[in-house]
Design a protein around this motif. Sequence first.
Motif, PDB file in Angstrom:
ATOM      1  N   ASN A  54       0.843  -1.192   0.000  1.00  0.00           N
ATOM      2  CA  ASN A  54       0.000   0.000   0.000  1.00  0.00           C
ATOM      3  C   ASN A  54       0.876   1.239   0.000  1.00  0.00           C
ATOM      4  OD1 ASN A  54      -2.843   0.678  -0.069  1.00  0.00           O
ATOM      5  ND2 ASN A  54      -2.497   1.766   1.852  1.00  0.00           N
ATOM      6  N   TYR A  55       0.335   2.332  -0.498  1.00  0.00           N
ATOM      7  CA  TYR A  55       1.127   3.543  -0.728  1.00  0.00           C
ATOM      8  C   TYR A  55       1.689   4.154   0.549  1.00  0.00           C
ATOM      9  CZ  TYR A  55      -2.578   6.551   1.101  1.00  0.00           C
ATOM     10  OH  TYR A  55      -3.480   7.165   1.929  1.00  0.00           O
ATOM     11  N   ASP A  56       1.087   3.857   1.729  1.00  0.00           N
ATOM     12  CA  ASP A  56       1.565   4.455   2.977  1.00  0.00           C
ATOM     13  C   ASP A  56       2.115   3.423   3.945  1.00  0.00           C
ATOM     14  OD1 ASP A  56      -0.785   3.187   3.620  1.00  0.00           O
ATOM     15  OD2 ASP A  56      -1.623   4.855   4.776  1.00  0.00           O
ATOM     16  N   GLN A  57       2.344   2.202   3.465  1.00  0.00           N
ATOM     17  CA  GLN A  57       2.889   1.155   4.323  1.00  0.00           C
ATOM     18  C   GLN A  57       4.418   1.239   4.311  1.00  0.00           C
ATOM     19  OE1 GLN A  57       4.509  -2.012   4.477  1.00  0.00           O
ATOM     20  NE2 GLN A  57       3.713  -2.334   6.536  1.00  0.00           N
ATOM     21  N   GLU A  58       5.014   1.312   5.491  1.00  0.00           N
ATOM     22  CA  GLU A  58       6.443   1.608   5.590  1.00  0.00           C
ATOM     23  C   GLU A  58       7.315   0.617   4.834  1.00  0.00           C
ATOM     24  OE1 GLU A  58       9.854   2.231   9.051  1.00  0.00           O
ATOM     25  OE2 GLU A  58       7.730   2.458   9.545  1.00  0.00           O
ATOM     26  N   ASN A  59       7.088  -0.678   5.033  1.00  0.00           N
ATOM     27  CA  ASN A  59       7.927  -1.662   4.350  1.00  0.00           C
ATOM     28  C   ASN A  59       7.719  -1.637   2.841  1.00  0.00           C
ATOM     29  OD1 ASN A  59       9.184  -2.450   6.651  1.00  0.00           O
ATOM     30  ND2 ASN A  59       8.070  -4.366   6.905  1.00  0.00           N
ATOM     31  N   SER A  60       6.476  -1.368   2.397  1.00  0.00           N
ATOM     32  CA  SER A  60       6.225  -1.251   0.956  1.00  0.00           C
ATOM     33  C   SER A  60       7.075  -0.122   0.367  1.00  0.00           C
ATOM     34  CB  SER A  60       4.741  -0.970   0.693  1.00  0.00           C
ATOM     35  OG  SER A  60       3.934  -2.041   1.108  1.00  0.00           O
TER      36      SER A  60
ATOM     37  N   ASN B 122      -8.725  -9.745   6.205  1.00  0.00           N
ATOM     38  CA  ASN B 122      -8.012  -9.907   7.480  1.00  0.00           C
ATOM     39  C   ASN B 122      -7.139  -8.682   7.694  1.00  0.00           C
ATOM     40  OD1 ASN B 122      -6.369 -10.617   9.644  1.00  0.00           O
ATOM     41  ND2 ASN B 122      -6.173 -12.746   9.003  1.00  0.00           N
ATOM     42  N   GLU B 123      -7.372  -7.971   8.781  1.00  0.00           N
ATOM     43  CA  GLU B 123      -6.613  -6.743   9.042  1.00  0.00           C
ATOM     44  C   GLU B 123      -5.104  -6.999   9.083  1.00  0.00           C
ATOM     45  OE1 GLU B 123      -6.079  -3.255  12.425  1.00  0.00           O
ATOM     46  OE2 GLU B 123      -7.185  -5.086  12.865  1.00  0.00           O
ATOM     47  N   LEU B 124      -4.707  -8.200   9.448  1.00  0.00           N
ATOM     48  CA  LEU B 124      -3.282  -8.505   9.538  1.00  0.00           C
ATOM     49  C   LEU B 124      -2.602  -8.399   8.178  1.00  0.00           C
ATOM     50  CD1 LEU B 124      -3.421 -11.557  11.983  1.00  0.00           C
ATOM     51  CD2 LEU B 124      -3.460  -9.112  12.474  1.00  0.00           C
ATOM     52  N   ASN B 125      -3.375  -8.548   7.097  1.00  0.00           N
ATOM     53  CA  ASN B 125      -2.794  -8.454   5.753  1.00  0.00           C
ATOM     54  C   ASN B 125      -2.411  -7.028   5.368  1.00  0.00           C
ATOM     55  OD1 ASN B 125      -3.109 -11.203   5.399  1.00  0.00           O
ATOM     56  ND2 ASN B 125      -5.088 -11.020   4.367  1.00  0.00           N
ATOM     57  N   THR B 126      -2.853  -6.038   6.161  1.00  0.00           N
ATOM     58  CA  THR B 126      -2.530  -4.652   5.807  1.00  0.00           C
ATOM     59  C   THR B 126      -1.046  -4.358   5.922  1.00  0.00           C
ATOM     60  OG1 THR B 126      -2.957  -3.893   8.065  1.00  0.00           O
ATOM     61  CG2 THR B 126      -4.806  -3.840   6.503  1.00  0.00           C
ATOM     62  N   VAL B 127      -0.299  -5.189   6.630  1.00  0.00           N
ATOM     63  CA  VAL B 127       1.144  -4.945   6.781  1.00  0.00           C
ATOM     64  C   VAL B 127       1.962  -5.730   5.761  1.00  0.00           C
ATOM     65  CG1 VAL B 127       0.891  -4.447   9.230  1.00  0.00           C
ATOM     66  CG2 VAL B 127       1.425  -6.780   8.514  1.00  0.00           C
ATOM     67  N   LEU B 128       1.301  -6.466   4.862  1.00  0.00           N
ATOM     68  CA  LEU B 128       2.030  -7.269   3.883  1.00  0.00           C
ATOM     69  C   LEU B 128       2.718  -6.396   2.829  1.00  0.00           C
ATOM     70  CD1 LEU B 128      -0.377 -10.260   3.089  1.00  0.00           C
ATOM     71  CD2 LEU B 128       1.758 -10.328   4.404  1.00  0.00           C
ATOM     72  N   SER B 129       3.915  -6.798   2.453  1.00  0.00           N
ATOM     73  CA  SER B 129       4.608  -6.239   1.295  1.00  0.00           C
ATOM     74  C   SER B 129       5.174  -7.425   0.517  1.00  0.00           C
ATOM     75  CB  SER B 129       5.739  -5.301   1.729  1.00  0.00           C
ATOM     76  OG  SER B 129       5.230  -4.155   2.345  1.00  0.00           O
ATOM     77  N   ILE B 130       4.663  -7.631  -0.678  1.00  0.00           N
ATOM     78  CA  ILE B 130       5.065  -8.791  -1.486  1.00  0.00           C
ATOM     79  C   ILE B 130       5.581  -8.298  -2.829  1.00  0.00           C
ATOM     80  CG2 ILE B 130       4.281 -10.902  -2.617  1.00  0.00           C
ATOM     81  CD1 ILE B 130       2.129 -11.131  -0.457  1.00  0.00           C
ATOM     82  N   THR B 131       6.771  -8.747  -3.188  1.00  0.00           N
ATOM     83  CA  THR B 131       7.344  -8.421  -4.491  1.00  0.00           C
ATOM     84  C   THR B 131       7.249  -9.635  -5.401  1.00  0.00           C
ATOM     85  OG1 THR B 131       8.934  -6.998  -3.354  1.00  0.00           O
ATOM     86  CG2 THR B 131       9.328  -7.439  -5.678  1.00  0.00           C
ATOM     87  N   LEU B 132       6.726  -9.429  -6.597  1.00  0.00           N
ATOM     88  CA  LEU B 132       6.640 -10.476  -7.613  1.00  0.00           C
ATOM     89  C   LEU B 132       7.579 -10.114  -8.758  1.00  0.00           C
ATOM     90  CD1 LEU B 132       2.764 -10.896  -7.720  1.00  0.00           C
ATOM     91  CD2 LEU B 132       4.380 -12.538  -6.768  1.00  0.00           C
ATOM     92  N   ALA B 133       8.451 -11.027  -9.120  1.00  0.00           N
ATOM     93  CA  ALA B 133       9.410 -10.791 -10.202  1.00  0.00           C
ATOM     94  C   ALA B 133       9.326 -11.928 -11.214  1.00  0.00           C
ATOM     95  CB  ALA B 133      10.826 -10.685  -9.641  1.00  0.00           C
ATOM     96  N   LYS B 134       9.191 -11.558 -12.480  1.00  0.00           N
ATOM     97  CA  LYS B 134       9.093 -12.561 -13.538  1.00  0.00           C
ATOM     98  C   LYS B 134      10.494 -12.999 -13.963  1.00  0.00           C
ATOM     99  CE  LYS B 134       6.079 -11.876 -16.838  1.00  0.00           C
ATOM    100  NZ  LYS B 134       5.461 -11.309 -18.081  1.00  0.00           N
ATOM    101  N   THR B 135      10.734 -14.315 -13.999  1.00  0.00           N
ATOM    102  CA  THR B 135      12.013 -14.871 -14.429  1.00  0.00           C
ATOM    103  C   THR B 135      11.751 -15.906 -15.517  1.00  0.00           C
ATOM    104  OG1 THR B 135      12.054 -16.742 -12.886  1.00  0.00           O
ATOM    105  CG2 THR B 135      12.828 -14.608 -12.050  1.00  0.00           C
ATOM    106  N   LYS B 136      12.828 -16.488 -16.047  1.00  0.00           N
ATOM    107  CA  LYS B 136      12.674 -17.505 -17.081  1.00  0.00           C
ATOM    108  C   LYS B 136      11.978 -18.752 -16.534  1.00  0.00           C
ATOM    109  CE  LYS B 136      17.389 -19.287 -16.348  1.00  0.00           C
ATOM    110  NZ  LYS B 136      16.979 -20.558 -15.722  1.00  0.00           N
ATOM    111  N   ASP B 137      11.973 -18.890 -15.200  1.00  0.00           N
ATOM    112  CA  ASP B 137      11.319 -20.041 -14.577  1.00  0.00           C
ATOM    113  C   ASP B 137       9.922 -19.693 -14.058  1.00  0.00           C
ATOM    114  OD1 ASP B 137      13.581 -21.693 -14.941  1.00  0.00           O
ATOM    115  OD2 ASP B 137      14.533 -20.736 -13.210  1.00  0.00           O
ATOM    116  N   GLY B 138       9.407 -18.527 -14.436  1.00  0.00           N
ATOM    117  CA  GLY B 138       8.085 -18.119 -13.978  1.00  0.00           C
ATOM    118  C   GLY B 138       8.156 -17.015 -12.935  1.00  0.00           C
ATOM    119  N   TRP B 139       7.044 -16.769 -12.285  1.00  0.00           N
ATOM    120  CA  TRP B 139       6.978 -15.690 -11.293  1.00  0.00           C
ATOM    121  C   TRP B 139       7.561 -16.138  -9.958  1.00  0.00           C
ATOM    122  CZ3 TRP B 139       5.857 -10.655 -11.896  1.00  0.00           C
ATOM    123  CH2 TRP B 139       5.231 -10.269 -13.075  1.00  0.00           C
ATOM    124  N   GLN B 140       8.481 -15.305  -9.424  1.00  0.00           N
ATOM    125  CA  GLN B 140       9.055 -15.529  -8.097  1.00  0.00           C
ATOM    126  C   GLN B 140       8.463 -14.483  -7.149  1.00  0.00           C
ATOM    127  OE1 GLN B 140      11.527 -18.098  -7.620  1.00  0.00           O
ATOM    128  NE2 GLN B 140      10.750 -18.589  -9.673  1.00  0.00           N
TER     129      GLN B 140
END
Length: 822
Positions: A745-751, A794-812
Motif C-alpha cells: 500500500n502507498y503508505d505502508q512503511e515496508n512497501s 483480514n486486518e493482519l494483511n494490511t502490513v504485507l509487502s510482497i514483491t513479484l518478479a518474472k524470471t525464465k522459470d516463472g513468477w518468483q
Amino acid sequence: MRRYISVMILLAVSVLLCAQINPQFSSRKNPELYRSIHKLAQENLQNLPKALRRNYSKVLQEHNDILMAFLIAYEEDAKLAATDPQTIISNYTQILELVQKEGLNYSPEFFLSYVAKQSVSDERLTAYRKAMLDDGLSVALSISDPMDRYREVSSWCVEKLQFQQTSGRDQSPLDITQNSLTGRCEEMQILFVAAARTVGIPSRPASTPWWAHTDNNHAWAEVYINGAWHYTGDMDSAYWLDQTWFSGLVDKTVLILTAGSLPAKEDEVLSKGRYESVINSTPNYTGERGRSISIDCVDELGQPLGDTRIGIMVYNWSALRPITILKTDAKGRLNFSTGSGDFYISAFNEGKKALHLIRASEKRGIGLTIPLSEKELGPIDTMLYYPANHKDRQSAPEAYREDVQARKALWQAQLDAWEARAQASDLQDSLNVAINTRGNFPAYQAFRQKYAVVEDDFLKLLASSDPKFLWQADAALFEAFYHFWQDQEAETTDELFSPTAYYEELPIARITDQGARLYPDNFIHKGKDARERLNKTLHWLKQVYKIDEEKALSGLLRTDIAARQRCLTSYQYRILAISVLKANGIPAEFTRLPDNILVYLEDDWHYYNLKEDAFTQEQEQAKASTLCQIAINDEDGIPLPATSQQLSLCQYVDGIFYTLNSSFEELSRGRFRVQVPANDLYLQFGYRVSDSQTAFKLYPLSQKADSLKIVATSYPLSWKQASEEILALIEPALLEEEELILLGNYDQENSLRVLQKIQDAQRDYVFIGFEEKGKSKITNYRVDPQWQSYVLQNELNTVLSITLAKTKDGWQMYEGIWERMP
C-alpha cells in the motif's frame, strides 16, 4: 509591539501558574532534587553567548522551581542557543496547566524525564505543546482512560503524518504538523512522543540503530501505561500496544535502546551522558526469552583490562556496525541484557583488540572471558543466526479502523488545500516546486515575489534536492540559497548545494545590503584554483577556531551559530570545515572516519585529515597501493551474481570499523577489483540467506594482497516460486505485460522501503495497493479490487509487502524486504 504584548501575557500567565506550582517541584518540598537540577541548569548556561545567558538566567530566577530548572538543564546548550527563552516558557506553562488539571501521578524524576522533557531526538526546540493542543490534540485530555487516551493520540498523529523516506535531518513536531505532514520513522517517533507527553502520557524514544537480521534501522515510541513500558509502531494500527509490523522480529534484535534524563534505579543503564542516559529496553520486548551477558576483558597474561571500549556489533549494509559503544569497569567487567540473535563484541584497549562472536544458541546467562592482544583480527567465515518469535496479533474494532480512514482523509484534505493554494498563485511551474513546499508556501511565495524571474535551472535544483529544505526554509534562506547558486560555476556537483553538512538544522540567512547571504563574508577566501582556496580556507579555519570539548556548546550547531563560536567539539569542527569549503565552491561531505572529511577536488573524492592538515596520504598511498582482484564463487567454483554493495573496505579505529569511500569495479559476474592503500585494512563481505540467517566474512588485507577468493556457501540465488493464491489476485493481462509487481500500500512503511530498492535498481514496475493514494507522489501505483478484497478479509494483511518478479522459470515472490532481486 504585538510580540511584546504577547510575551508579557505569557510571562504573566506563567508567573501566576508558578505561584500555584505542585509542591513536589518546589525547593522547600524537594530540596535535594532542586539543588542538583538547579546547579545543572546554571552550568548549562555557561557556554551560551552573554546576552542569551543573561536572558535564560532571568527566566531561571523568575521561575525558581525544579520544573523550569529541568527544562533548561536537560536540553543541549546548542539547542538553547538556537531558540529563545519564550519557547521554554510556553512549554513550561503548558506543563504546569497539565499538572494542575490532572495532578502529579508519578515521581517527580519520572514525570520530568518522560512527560516534561521537551526534545525527543535531534530536532530543534519549539513551543509545540500549545500549538498541538490548539490543533485538536486537546481532545485527548478529555479522555480519562489511559488506553483510550493513547489511542486518540495515535489517531491524531495519523491525521498529521504519513511515512516517507527523507533525509536524516530531523523535523520538529511543528515542522511536521504545519508544513510537511510527512516524515521518516524517527520523525514519526518525534511527533508521537511529543504528542503523548503533551497530554500527560509518559513516552520515550526507542530504536535499534542497526537491525541484525536485515539491512537498515528503525525508530519508534514507547509509552508507560498501567504501570509498565509498552511499544507502539505504525500509528494507523496502534489500537493494541506491543503490536506492530516488527513484533515477530524482536528476538532477532540484539539491543533495543531508549533514553531517559533521570533514569530509575531499576533501569538497565548502558551509558550515562550529560543530558540523557542510554537505557537498555530489550527485556521489555523479549521477556524470559532474553539473555544476560557478563564479560571480563583481560590481556595475554590474564590480567584485567579496565575501561576497555566495547562495541556491540551486528552485520548491516555490508559491514559490522556498532549498535552502541560501552565501557567495562575498572576491573574489565561488563554486564548487559540482549535479544536472541548472533552478534559480535569488539573490545579495544590501547592497541589491544578482540572480536568475539556471541551465538544465538548460547541461551540465558552467558559468562565469558575475552582476551585482547595486538594481533590482527580475522579471518572470519561464519554464518549468523537470528531466531524468530511467535506473536499473536489482534484485530482492531471496525469503528477504530473507520476512524483511522477518516483521519487519513483529513490528512489528504489538508494536502489538497495546500496544493490548491499553490495552484491558485502565479508561481505554479512544471516542476511543481510551489506545490511541493506544502505548508511552507508563504515563505516560498515571499521569495518569489521579490524575484519575479528565477532561472529554470535553479527551480530544477529545488525540485531535485531534499524536500525538507522546501518545507523548512524561510524566505530569506530561499533568497540566500539562490544567490549562492548564482555565484557558482556552471559545472558544479550537486553536493555543493546542500545547505547543511550533516544533520544540523538549516542555517539562518545573513541579511546584507546586497540581499540575503548563505555564509559570512569571512568564510570566503580567494585563490587561483580550488586547491589553493582549500589550503587558504582550512588554514584560516585552524587559526580562528579551536577544538575544546569543555568550552564548546554540546550538540549539533547551525552553521550561523557555529560561525560565531571560538571553541568547537571535534565533530562540530568537521561540520564547520565542510560548510566553509562549500562557501568557497569546494564540495565536501561528512564521513564517520574520525578527524576526516571528504573533499571533491580535481574530479574525485578524497579523504582530508583535519587533525593532520593534509589529504590522507593520498599520493603516497596511490604509489604504494595494490590492485586487489576479488573472486566470489559457490562451493563448485562457479561465479556468483554478487554486487559491489555487498563488499566494504574498512579501517579499524579504536574498536570500530569505518567503511571507506572505496570503489569496487565490477569486472564480470562475481569478479571485482579495488585499490587497497598501503595501511592495513579489512575487507568485509556478507549476504542474507534468509531473515533468520546471514553469511559474514572478514579478511585482513595487507599491501601485498593482490587477490582474494571468497567461497559463498548457501548463497541465495532465487526467491521462492510465487503461490497460485497470490498470482490469482493479479489481472492476467498484467501478469503478461509486466515483469515486476509490488503488492502493498502507498503508505505502508515496508512497501515504501521495497519501492525505494526497486527505484534504486532502475527497474520498471507496477505498485498495487488497496487504498487510493490521493496526492501522493508515488508513480505507477494502482488500486486492485482483488488485492483490496484479499487485504480487507483480514486486518493482519494490511502490513504485507510482497514483491513479484518474472524470471525464465516463472513468477518468483518475496514477502518483506529483500536484499536483491532474482
